[in-house]
Design a protein around this motif. Sequence first.
Motif, PDB file in Angstrom:
ATOM      1  N   SER A   1       0.409   3.979  12.714  1.00 37.41           N
ATOM      2  CA  SER A   1      -0.107   4.669  11.522  1.00 37.41           C
ATOM      3  C   SER A   1       1.010   4.941  10.518  1.00 37.41           C
ATOM      4  CB  SER A   1      -0.783   5.983  11.920  1.00 37.41           C
ATOM      5  OG  SER A   1       0.161   6.907  12.449  1.00 37.41           O
ATOM      6  N   PHE A   2       2.219   5.135  11.021  1.00 41.29           N
ATOM      7  CA  PHE A   2       3.371   5.402  10.169  1.00 41.29           C
ATOM      8  C   PHE A   2       3.700   4.179   9.306  1.00 41.29           C
ATOM      9  CE2 PHE A   2       6.099   9.206  11.006  1.00 41.29           C
ATOM     10  CZ  PHE A   2       6.679   9.249   9.754  1.00 41.29           C
ATOM     11  N   VAL A   3       3.586   2.995   9.891  1.00 38.43           N
ATOM     12  CA  VAL A   3       4.091   1.792   9.218  1.00 38.43           C
ATOM     13  C   VAL A   3       3.006   0.956   8.551  1.00 38.43           C
ATOM     14  CG1 VAL A   3       5.986   1.683  10.872  1.00 38.43           C
ATOM     15  CG2 VAL A   3       3.943   0.312  11.269  1.00 38.43           C
ATOM     16  N   GLU A   4       1.745   1.368   8.651  1.00 35.39           N
ATOM     17  CA  GLU A   4       0.667   0.478   8.223  1.00 35.39           C
ATOM     18  C   GLU A   4       0.665   0.190   6.727  1.00 35.39           C
ATOM     19  OE1 GLU A   4      -2.987   2.226   9.438  1.00 35.39           O
ATOM     20  OE2 GLU A   4      -2.744   4.052   8.248  1.00 35.39           O
ATOM     21  N   ASN A   5       1.223   1.077   5.908  1.00 36.15           N
ATOM     22  CA  ASN A   5       1.196   0.854   4.459  1.00 36.15           C
ATOM     23  C   ASN A   5       2.511   0.346   3.888  1.00 36.15           C
ATOM     24  OD1 ASN A   5      -1.516   1.746   4.131  1.00 36.15           O
ATOM     25  ND2 ASN A   5      -0.816   3.868   4.304  1.00 36.15           N
ATOM     26  N   ILE A   6       3.419  -0.056   4.763  1.00 41.04           N
ATOM     27  CA  ILE A   6       4.719  -0.567   4.310  1.00 41.04           C
ATOM     28  C   ILE A   6       4.577  -2.010   3.827  1.00 41.04           C
ATOM     29  CG2 ILE A   6       6.987  -1.306   5.154  1.00 41.04           C
ATOM     30  CD1 ILE A   6       6.880   1.611   4.576  1.00 41.04           C
TER      31      ILE A   6
END
Length: 409
Positions: free
Chosen positions: A263-268
């Motif tokens: 969830s932390f990296v999904e929009n990178i």
Amino acid sequence: MDNKIEIKDLSLIFGSKKGEAKKLMKEGKSKEEILEKTGCTVAVKNASLEIKPGEVFVIMGLSGSGKSTLLRCLNRLIEPTMGQVFVNGEDITGYDDKQLLGIRRKQMSMVFQHFGLLPHRTVLSNVGFGMEIQGISVEERNKKAMESVEIVGLQGYENMMTSELSGGMQQRVGLARALANDPEVLLMDEAFSALDPLIRSQMQDELLLLQEKVQKTIVFITHDLDEAIKLGERIAIMNNGEIVQIGTAEEILTRPANDYVTSFVENIDRTSIITAGTLMFKQATKARLKHDGPETVMRKMREAGVNVLPVVRTNQTFMGYVYLEDVLKLKKEGKKTIEDALISDVPSVYPDATVGDMLPLIKDSQFQVAVVNEQNHLLGLVTQTSIIIEATGHNEEDINKLIEKANEL
């Protein structure tokens, strides 16, 4: 010495019933259960990590994750409840106050989020303040302070009051002060978080340029994943006082350890991070330019289930591709080599090329992207589908449907 800093099974508990809390923690109780039963807060839980000399190591997490608390355990500004901290191979958890003072003065310096400057003093005086406390002569400390001022690009401002400077320049003063004693380690606690976005980005760039000059070991705390990716050679992600994953940005993006990291990296934006070295598949079947004739190449294609093969010289130098239809023509013509079928004007990249680098190469090309080393030896191939998946976020099934639609038009 392999590690500049190492922590082993480090935990920090706040509260009056630490003994009971430690016992519950060893039993595997959660942070919430320990709080409910003892009133104690587990700020850091069983943290272990290793930091190499000269590495920019980023510890990141949301507010309350324990990242800043963990940083302060590294120089024992906060006393850990359990575990060990090693600096240059020495266990400093048993150091007395005098020994710790030596560590903080000579080996580790901190840069804080809110600068911590003395507004009634000049830039030079602020930079030399730590040396002043140590009783170093005015001449020597001004000399060292000026060297640090020049390193961070503040020459010409040394006699200005820090209150007259912009936020970015004030943070440079804080950085110069940390560098003045020539420490081995810089501990940076959300050092750029208070700055405007543009100034923050500029300071990140300047830190990277500075690191090329000074080659310090830097431990950088942030809650911003973009900042972590930009600065960190490796990143530790914390949640609820625990380190949940350590790795390079690419390792974390491609192999997240759990749902929290996902969830932390999904929009990178992955196009600037994922590389050819990660996406490539190692091509076992290759056509050899001088040794393989049309019949041999056709047999290789049939066994591999493909209609195109990369072509290499005997020493594995990448030469281009051959297609089945062209090889068939050579066979009909009675040719003994595949040289006339070779297509050599094709894209190739080094393993560190990003998806963003490769996208323009596939725009007007049907070829896979060859991954080569500096000697132009073929290491592997990256399919166009892999590049598009990383660039768009679609899965392979979606991409194939889009291709089918395009072919129907």
